[in-house]
Structures are given as structure tokens and as C-alpha cells.
Design an enzyme around this catalytic site. Structure first.
Site, PDB file in Angstrom:
ATOM      1  N   CYS A   1       9.716  -2.801  -3.355  1.00 54.04           N
ATOM      2  CA  CYS A   1       8.589  -2.589  -2.443  1.00 54.04           C
ATOM      3  C   CYS A   1       9.079  -2.309  -1.026  1.00 54.04           C
ATOM      4  O   CYS A   1       8.560  -1.418  -0.337  1.00 54.04           O
ATOM      5  CB  CYS A   1       7.672  -3.800  -2.461  1.00 54.04           C
ATOM      6  SG  CYS A   1       6.196  -3.617  -1.442  1.00 54.04           S
TER       7      CYS A   1
ATOM      8  N   CYS B   1       3.389 -10.594  -6.666  1.00 54.01           N
ATOM      9  CA  CYS B   1       2.018 -10.433  -6.172  1.00 54.01           C
ATOM     10  C   CYS B   1       1.102  -9.748  -7.168  1.00 54.01           C
ATOM     11  O   CYS B   1      -0.100 -10.016  -7.197  1.00 54.01           O
ATOM     12  CB  CYS B   1       2.024  -9.675  -4.848  1.00 54.01           C
ATOM     13  SG  CYS B   1       2.494  -7.937  -4.982  1.00 54.01           S
TER      14      CYS B   1
END
EC number: 2.8.1.13
Length: 359
Positions: free
Chosen positions: A101, A193
């Protein structure tokens, strides 16, 4: 300086934004919407962008009196992080999606848009430090995030700012409270997440399906059948589908994964020890590749310890000889090379582990 601050809605990025305002910069806050169904993302200061997090970030921006936007990066996040995560497990690897990410979303897609819009820098709430263009560990060793930032290039780091890396987490929370920020006591989230349930095996199974294979011992004897190599990682002890310990009475662990044949190999704890690592796609954060050998320390997990080693680089492959064996190292993990320094250990390089061998 015109600074875009990535605001997750947590305490760390909120204080980072406040410090940028205090420093006199022209600050704009942005929250990344990373899912078409925001309720599926975990909340928390390390989480990514639920509706609640977006609201928290907006309220902090209001307190700081800075412009605030929500940008939709859901498609890019799915392609570069979630799909990559699934594909890596299909190959029998163990990836770190936070590393991906940072590499592809925050400091590539987001930073690229920021620069295109005329911003000079992107600030985040990561616990890390930059000095003279060199990435270093944070003051708070327990919260240090230089590991997940070690994939950034020198060019990316030139436009990065980490305003809280010189401050312990407890102090950051106290500062947030003093500033009247409602997120001062917001809990951290330490899980992936986009897997709010925490059940990685179920998440992967829903996307990959059943791909049966064998669980075998070191001699190749079949012990059980499994539903896919994506349900396993090197060093795993539970959920192997086998009855009891090995013939020696000791626990058995996953020691090897062959995605091509669907074979999962198990063995004793000593079979997990490795003394040599190789890594692909090396990144040299200072911009200058070293040849070798270089005395260093290596870290192979986001919250793992440092191991003394000697690193070298040749023809796009980063090789590491460990001074003492490490246990349970998996392909797909990121290895980060540090140079010890009293001013803060410096990140020299990172690579994706492609091989681990020897004892």
C-alpha cells in the site's frame, strides 16, 4: 511549502497535520476512500478509511481550519493491494499488504496526484524519520514503521514528510488531547484493514476457492489433505489438519509450500531455521546501490527484531548471510537492510524474499 497530508482519521496523521499547520505550511488534508463498500474496512488509526474514519478526519481538519477532501482510490487499491495479496498467497507466499500500500497507493498514486496538483510534499502519520534524504528508524522503537516504508525510492522520499517520527506515541496522544482533537484516545488497529474479521484463510478461500493438495512430512509421506496452499504460511503450527505431534513427540510446523504441486510440507521447529536469504526487486532508499559485502542488520517482519548479517547485491538480487539463524522466514515477506547508527538506524535497502535456506 504546499503540503498534502494523508489523514486516516487516526491520532497519528491528525497530529502530523497539526504540526504541518504549526510549521506555517499551506496544508490540505485528504482521506483515501479505498473500498467500494467502506463498511468492510477495519477502523482505527492504523485502519484504512471506513466512513467513521473519514468523519473523524474531517472533524480534525475543521479544528485545524484546513481544506479537506476525500479521494476515491478504491479501484487502484483493489488492483495493487488486494489482488496482489491474493495472488501472492496463491503462489505460496506470505505478503505484507501495508508495504504494498505504501509503495503503490500512498507514495505512488497519491503522491503522484499531489505533485501533479502543485503540492511540494506529502506528509503522513508514519513513525519514521528522514535526515539528509536518508530513511531512519523512529524515536519510538515499538512504533517504528520504517520497515513498511523501506520500499520507497529516493525520488519518493524526496517528497515525503514524517512529522511525528521524532516523538514517542504516548506523547503524540497527549499532544492530540492538548490540541482538543477528539481522536486522542482512538485505538490503534493492527490487523489487515481489508479483512475486518481477521480471518485471512476465509478471506482468501472466498476468492481462490478449493484447490486440494497434500500435507506431507519431510520424507514425502502424506499425512492429510488440505483445501489450498493459500491457507498456510511458513512456521504455522495450528490448523494443519494432522493429528498430534511428530514421531519424536514434538510439534510440527509448516516448513515448505509448493504451490505448483499443491504440497504443504511439515517438520520440526529446527527445520524452520535459515541462515541465507535472497531477495528480488531490491530498492535502495538512498538511491545508490551497494555491491558488497556490507555489515548490516536485517528485519524480515513488520514487528520483528533485527538480526546481524552481511548483505551483498548483484544482478538485481539482494543476498544476505545471517550471523545466526532466523526461524520461520517465508517467501513474499519483505526483508529490510539497516545500517546501525546512534542517530537512528538507517534503511539501506529492501527486497521481496524469494529464497531462504540453510542452517
Amino acid at each position: 511549502m504546499r503540503v498534502l497530508v494523508a489523514m486516516s482519521g487516526g491520532v497519528d496523521s491528525s497530529v502530523a497535520a497539526a504540526r504541518m499547520v504549526d510549521a506555517g505550511h499551506d496544508v490540505v488534508g485528504v482521506h483515501l476512500a479505498l473500498s467500494a463498500t467502506p463498511g468492510t474496512l477495519r477502523t482505527g488509526s492504523r485502519g484504512c478509511c471506513s466512513k467513521e474514519d473519514a468523519g473523524d478526519a474531517r472533524r480534525v481538519a475543521d479544528v485545524l481550519d484546513i481544506p479537506f477532501y476525500v479521494w476515491d482510490f478504491a479501484d487502484r487499491f483493489k488492483e495493487d493491494v488486494i489482488d496482489d495479496f491474493v495472488a501472492s498467497y496463491e503462489r505460496g507466499e506470505t505478503p505484507n499488504p501495508c508495504v504494498r500500500c505504501n509503495e503503490k497507493i500512498k507514495f505512488s498514486a497519491l503522491a503522484g496526484r499531489a505533485l501533479a496538483l502543485g503540492f511540494d510534499a506529502l506528509a503522513t502519520g508514519h513513525y519514521a524519520r528522514l535526515s539528509d534524504g536518508r530513511l531512519r528508524r523512529a524515536v519510538d522503537a515499538d512504533k517504528d514503521q520504517s520497515y513498511v516504508l523501506a520500499v520507497l525510492t529516493a525520488q519518493q522520499l524526496r517528497h515525503a514528510v514524517f512529522p511525528i517520527g521524532d516523538t514517542p506515541k504516548a506523547q503524540i496522544r497527549a499532544e492530540a488531547a492538548e490540541r482538543g482533537l477528539a481522536v486522542a484516545d482512538k485505538p490503534d488497529s493492527h490487523d489487515i484493514c481489508f479483512i475486518p474479521s481477521g480471518d485471512t484463510r476465509a478471506f482468501l478461500g472466498a476468492r481462490i476457492g478449493v484447490r486440494r493438495g497434500a500435507v506431507v512430512d519431510a520424507g514425502g509421506t502424506k499425512l492429510a489433505e488440505h483445501e489450498g496452499v493459500h491457507g498456510f504460511t511458513i512456521g504455522q503450527r495450528k490448523g494443519l489438519g494432522i493429528a498430534g505431534p511428530g514421531p519424536d513427540g514434538q510439534p510440527r510446523y509448516v516448513t515448505g509450500i509448493d504451490a505448483a504441486t499443491g504440497t504443504v510440507r511439515v517438520g520440526g521447529a529446527e527445520d524452520l531455521d535459515v541462515s541465507r536469504l535472497t531477495g528480488e526487486r531490491p530498492v535502495f532508499t538512498s538511491g545508490a546501490a551497494f555491491g558488497g559485502p556490507v555489515e548490516c542488520q536485517v528485519q524480515v517482519r513488520a514487528h520483528g527484531g533485527l538480526a546481524d548479517a552481511v548483505a551483498s547485491h548483484d544482478a538485481g538480487v539482494l543476498s544476505v548471510e545471517l550471523r545466526a539463524p532466523l526461524r520461520g522466514v517465508a517467501a513474499g515477506q519483505t526483508m529490510v537492510i539497516y545500517r546501525p547508527d546512534p542517530e537512528g538506524d538507517e534503511v539501506l535497502a529492501s527486497a521481496t524474499i524469494s529464497g531462504a535456506a540453510g542452517r
